[in-house]
Design a protein around this motif. Structure first.
Motif, PDB file in Angstrom:
ATOM      1  N   GLU A  28      36.674   9.942  24.474  1.00 24.71           N
ATOM      2  CA  GLU A  28      36.419   8.690  25.184  1.00 24.71           C
ATOM      3  C   GLU A  28      35.802   8.944  26.552  1.00 24.71           C
ATOM      4  O   GLU A  28      35.870  10.044  27.100  1.00 24.71           O
ATOM      5  CB  GLU A  28      37.675   7.822  25.290  1.00 24.71           C
ATOM      6  CG  GLU A  28      38.555   8.075  26.471  1.00 24.71           C
ATOM      7  CD  GLU A  28      39.641   6.993  26.676  1.00 24.71           C
ATOM      8  OE1 GLU A  28      39.872   6.143  25.806  1.00 24.71           O
ATOM      9  OE2 GLU A  28      40.271   7.032  27.736  1.00 24.71           O
ATOM     10  N   VAL A 176      25.925   8.588  27.303  1.00 26.38           N
ATOM     11  CA  VAL A 176      26.452   7.932  26.101  1.00 26.38           C
ATOM     12  C   VAL A 176      26.250   8.826  24.873  1.00 26.38           C
ATOM     13  O   VAL A 176      27.145   8.978  24.034  1.00 26.38           O
ATOM     14  CB  VAL A 176      25.796   6.538  25.916  1.00 26.38           C
ATOM     15  CG1 VAL A 176      26.130   5.943  24.563  1.00 26.38           C
ATOM     16  CG2 VAL A 176      26.236   5.602  27.040  1.00 26.38           C
ATOM     17  N   ARG A 177      25.081   9.467  24.787  1.00 27.82           N
ATOM     18  CA  ARG A 177      24.830  10.369  23.635  1.00 27.82           C
ATOM     19  C   ARG A 177      25.789  11.554  23.632  1.00 27.82           C
ATOM     20  O   ARG A 177      26.290  11.959  22.578  1.00 27.82           O
ATOM     21  CB  ARG A 177      23.393  10.905  23.693  1.00 27.82           C
ATOM     22  CG  ARG A 177      22.375   9.959  23.122  1.00 27.82           C
ATOM     23  CD  ARG A 177      21.007  10.581  23.101  1.00 27.82           C
ATOM     24  NE  ARG A 177      20.881  11.650  22.107  1.00 27.82           N
ATOM     25  CZ  ARG A 177      19.794  12.405  21.965  1.00 27.82           C
ATOM     26  NH1 ARG A 177      18.752  12.203  22.748  1.00 27.82           N
ATOM     27  NH2 ARG A 177      19.738  13.332  21.049  1.00 27.82           N
ATOM     28  N   ASN A 179      28.672  11.670  24.704  1.00 28.06           N
ATOM     29  CA  ASN A 179      29.974  11.191  24.279  1.00 28.06           C
ATOM     30  C   ASN A 179      29.974  10.849  22.792  1.00 28.06           C
ATOM     31  O   ASN A 179      30.798  11.361  22.022  1.00 28.06           O
ATOM     32  CB  ASN A 179      30.352   9.978  25.136  1.00 28.06           C
ATOM     33  CG  ASN A 179      31.600   9.287  24.638  1.00 28.06           C
ATOM     34  OD1 ASN A 179      31.538   8.179  24.130  1.00 28.06           O
ATOM     35  ND2 ASN A 179      32.735   9.951  24.763  1.00 28.06           N
ATOM     36  N   LYS A 180      29.032  10.024  22.353  1.00 33.03           N
ATOM     37  CA  LYS A 180      29.038   9.520  20.970  1.00 33.03           C
ATOM     38  C   LYS A 180      28.608  10.568  19.957  1.00 33.03           C
ATOM     39  O   LYS A 180      29.217  10.703  18.892  1.00 33.03           O
ATOM     40  CB  LYS A 180      28.106   8.311  20.857  1.00 33.03           C
ATOM     41  CG  LYS A 180      28.630   7.086  21.538  1.00 33.03           C
ATOM     42  CD  LYS A 180      28.271   5.833  20.730  1.00 33.03           C
ATOM     43  CE  LYS A 180      29.165   4.663  21.077  1.00 33.03           C
ATOM     44  NZ  LYS A 180      29.034   4.216  22.451  1.00 33.03           N
ATOM     45  N   GLU A 181      27.531  11.294  20.267  1.00 30.14           N
ATOM     46  CA  GLU A 181      26.973  12.218  19.271  1.00 30.14           C
ATOM     47  C   GLU A 181      27.599  13.598  19.349  1.00 30.14           C
ATOM     48  O   GLU A 181      27.805  14.262  18.342  1.00 30.14           O
ATOM     49  CB  GLU A 181      25.446  12.344  19.451  1.00 30.14           C
ATOM     50  CG  GLU A 181      24.724  11.063  19.118  1.00 30.14           C
ATOM     51  CD  GLU A 181      23.233  11.161  19.425  1.00 30.14           C
ATOM     52  OE1 GLU A 181      22.682  12.266  19.459  1.00 30.14           O
ATOM     53  OE2 GLU A 181      22.632  10.089  19.652  1.00 30.14           O
TER      54      GLU A 181
END
Ligand code: ADP
Length: 231
Positions: A28, A176-177, A179-181
């Motif tokens: 997160e 964001v990448r 974190n997400k990817e």
């Protein structure tokens, strides 16, 4: 993943953080918000062991890092991108990135592919000195250096501060990448509430060295922002 309990932190005799508790769950983004001077940078420095001293518990995946020196904390998987980026201007882009490798557990000394994929400009200019880069590019370089340590947790101190508006969105998209990817857990000190709301799952609001409010970002109301961030 990263948890602090009852953490007090000091610069010499100056007592800056008081009884700070927070948790960044695995995968997160936790946004750390608050006015200038409330202790946000000190919080990140405390996690890295960069203040004079601290008390209380700091844990990564349940294992205490509170007694560790800074380089051991880095080896335990925490990477720090400081507010001023702290690029070495006379080192090349490649050399600046490779500095991050000293915190790797596996001894590998190579520019990480991920950083080259995320930052094509850096990839194309590895032999140029870090000092010629714009603010936004230096921020990319500081993130690339952090990635060279192969971290699990990334501490980012106002990553878009002082960066041209058209580059800000690019940096935000990278965060964001990551974190997400890539699945990195991120602790993000941020002045931009809009980005914090959009990207983070959780928030803490700091006031005078203490956690004033915390929760899921859905609970970050305009009233709270007004109360703890308006100048
Ligand atoms: P923020 O990141 O929220 O702007 P900081 O963590 O930088 O706040 O600062 C919190 C408090 O700690 C401030 O009162 C600041 O003056 C003090 N402080 C920051 N760095 C040092 C230092 N190296 N030595 C002594 N006091 C410091």
């Amino acid at each position: 993943m990263l948890a602090l309990r009852d953490v007090d932190s000091f610069y010499g005799s100056s007592h800056v953080l008081h009884q700070v508790g927070l948790e960044a769950k695995s995968g997160e983004i936790l946004a750390v918000l608050g006015r200038n001077g409330v202790g946000k940078t000190t919080l990140l420095k405390t996690i890295m062991g960069l203040t004079s001293s601290h008390t209380g518990a700091i844990e990564v995946d349940g294992a205490s890092i509170s007694e560790m020196q800074t380089h051991q904390r880095a080896r335990s998987g925490i990477a720090y991108v400081p507010q001023g980026r702290e690029i070495i201007p006379d080192f090349t882009i490649r050399q600046n990135i490779l500095m991050g490798c000293f915190a790797r557990k596996d001894g590998k000394r190579a520019v990480p592919e991920l950083a080259m994929e995320l930052f094509p400009y850096l990839a194309d200019n590895l032999n140029r000195p870090g000092g010629v880069l714009s603010g936004g590019q230096q921020q990319q370089l500081a993130i690339a250096r952090a990635l060279a340590a192969d971290p699990r947790v990334l501490l980012l101190d106002e990553p878009t501060e002082g960066i041209q508006p058209n580059i800000v969105e690019e940096i935000e998209a990278i965060i964001v990448r990551l974190n997400k990817e890539v699945g990195l857990t991120v602790v993000l000190v941020e002045q931009n509430v809009g980005f914090a709301r959009q990207a983070a799952q959780g928030f803490v609001l700091i006031e005078k060295g203490r956690v004033a409010e915390a929760g899921p970002t859905a609970e970050l109301t305009d009233d709270l922002v007004q109360k703890h961030m308006a100048v």
